[in-house]
Write an enzyme that holds these catalytic residues in place. Structure first.
Site, PDB file in Angstrom:
ATOM      1  N   LYS A  54      25.564   3.163 -19.742  1.00 13.04           N
ATOM      2  CA  LYS A  54      24.568   4.083 -19.179  1.00 13.04           C
ATOM      3  C   LYS A  54      23.768   4.744 -20.302  1.00 13.04           C
ATOM      4  O   LYS A  54      22.546   4.893 -20.217  1.00 13.04           O
ATOM      5  CB  LYS A  54      25.259   5.135 -18.300  1.00 13.04           C
ATOM      6  CG  LYS A  54      25.783   4.539 -17.004  1.00 13.04           C
ATOM      7  CD  LYS A  54      26.731   5.452 -16.241  1.00 13.04           C
ATOM      8  CE  LYS A  54      27.336   4.703 -15.060  1.00 13.04           C
ATOM      9  NZ  LYS A  54      28.322   5.484 -14.310  1.00 13.04           N
ATOM     10  N   GLN A  98      31.288  11.026 -14.843  1.00 16.58           N
ATOM     11  CA  GLN A  98      31.890   9.707 -14.656  1.00 16.58           C
ATOM     12  C   GLN A  98      33.224   9.829 -13.905  1.00 16.58           C
ATOM     13  O   GLN A  98      34.093  10.606 -14.310  1.00 16.58           O
ATOM     14  CB  GLN A  98      32.099   9.039 -16.034  1.00 16.58           C
ATOM     15  CG  GLN A  98      32.624   7.631 -15.966  1.00 16.58           C
ATOM     16  CD  GLN A  98      31.643   6.647 -15.311  1.00 16.58           C
ATOM     17  OE1 GLN A  98      30.449   6.702 -15.553  1.00 16.58           O
ATOM     18  NE2 GLN A  98      32.152   5.768 -14.468  1.00 16.58           N
ATOM     19  N   ASP A 121      23.659  10.817  -9.195  1.00 15.20           N
ATOM     20  CA  ASP A 121      24.645   9.887  -8.643  1.00 15.20           C
ATOM     21  C   ASP A 121      24.712  10.018  -7.114  1.00 15.20           C
ATOM     22  O   ASP A 121      25.307   9.182  -6.441  1.00 15.20           O
ATOM     23  CB  ASP A 121      26.041  10.190  -9.221  1.00 15.20           C
ATOM     24  CG  ASP A 121      26.569   9.040 -10.060  1.00 15.20           C
ATOM     25  OD1 ASP A 121      25.970   7.948 -10.016  1.00 15.20           O
ATOM     26  OD2 ASP A 121      27.583   9.230 -10.749  1.00 15.20           O
TER      27      ASP A 121
END
Ligand code: NAP
Length: 281
Positions: A54, A98, A121
């Site tokens: 990422k 994450q 997200d």
């Protein structure tokens, strides 16, 4: 065989090139560099590798990137304080924590703390609620990437039997919701589903997101089906999907490979959501 492949890698590359050009335009027109902050807690090897991917994707796309690598024993309070700082940091337009987090941390509380406008997200309950209600908001990257891939290949969804295997909040449930919004007839299966193959065999579109290598075999799929394999498992050094690719390829109409299918689309959608975060500011 090549004409059966849904090439997520190729499509993601094209999307990322367009995003890069857009990022450059925003820099010139508004003097803003879109910024993404990623929070990684602990050293889980898969998470470490996803975060590096990422970060690299951000830098290649001209984004500003911050990665906060925290020790495994970081307290929930410390993570929430960092999120508060990032929520108030003007250089940061998108925040991603994450997953999975260590067992002592409540992921729902952490996701709730991210400012919905920076929740690229799409795991904050506000954005998940908007997804459910079909109102604009951030859509989780993997489900968004799956739908984008289907649309790119002109695969019609309306009226199709779509079966999603896996009901997680981050992949299975949002994918089922998006397929429903596209007017598929959706069945959502999970580990308590009895006689799973009786459902998968009826699927015109089958999405698997369970994380069990080669679990979906030829006898479980319908002839001419579209197969989306979101699963990723490490078998030795190889990344393997949920679907027995070699076993089903003759039977199906289209299939995503692993790697090179859903994974690259997820990263492209993350960049797209981060860019959107600048535009909605
Ligand atoms: P998760 O939270 O562990 O959820 C797994 C789901 O699979 C659960 O709903 C579970 O059912 C179901 N399941 C497990 N075994 C099953 C079985 N034998 N039959 C039917 N259902 C079964 O996982 P996740 O976060 O959704 O991720 C799923 C997979 O996608 C993983 O391989 C992950 O690495 C991959 N992934 C890929 C990307 C990408 O970018 N490609 C992104 C995210 C995740 P229960 O709910 O009943 O336990």
């Amino acid at each position: 065989m090549r004409d059966k492949i849904l090439d997520g890698k190729g499509l993601a590359k094209d999307i990322r090139e367009k995003i890069k050009a857009e990022v450059n335009n925003i820099k010139i027109a508004k003097g803003i560099v879109p910024g993404l902050a990623v929070v990684l807690v602990g050293q889980d090897p898969a998470s470490v590798s996803y975060v590096s991917m990422k970060e690299r994707a951000c830098l290649e796309g001209g984004f500003y990137s911050e990665v906060h690598r925290l020790d495994e024993d970081t307290s929930q309070g410390e993570i929430l304080s960092l999120i508060d700082e990032l929520n108030n940091n003007d250089k940061i337009h998108g925040i991603l924590v994450q997953l999975p987090l260590p067992g002592n941390i409540d992921e729902k509380i952490v996701n709730e703390r991210i400012e919905p406008k920076k929740d690229v997200d799409g795991f904050n309950p506000i954005n998940l609620g908007k997804l459910f209600l079909k109102t604009p908001g951030f859509i989780p990257c993997t489900p968004k990437g799956i739908i984008r891939l289907l649309k790119h290949y002109d695969i019609s969804i309306e009226g199709k039997n779509a079966v999603v295997v896996g009901r997680s909040d981050i992949v299975g449930k949002p994918t089922a919701t998006l397929l429903l919004h596209e007017n598929a007839t959706v069945t959502l299966c999970h580990s308590r589903t009895k006689n799973l193959s009786s459902y998968t065999k009826e699927a015109d579109i089958l999405v698997s997101a369970i994380g069990k290598p080669n679990f979906i075999t030829s006898s479980m799929v319908k002839k001419g089906a579209i197969i989306i394999d979101a699963g990723t498992s490490k078998v030795g050094n190889k990344l393997v999907g949920d679907v027995d690719f070699q076993g089903v390829i003759e039977k199906v109409d289209k299939i995503t490979p692993v790697p090179g299918g859903v994974g690259p689309m997820t990263i492209a959608m993350l960049l797209e959501n981060t860019l959107e975060a600048v535009l909605i500011k």
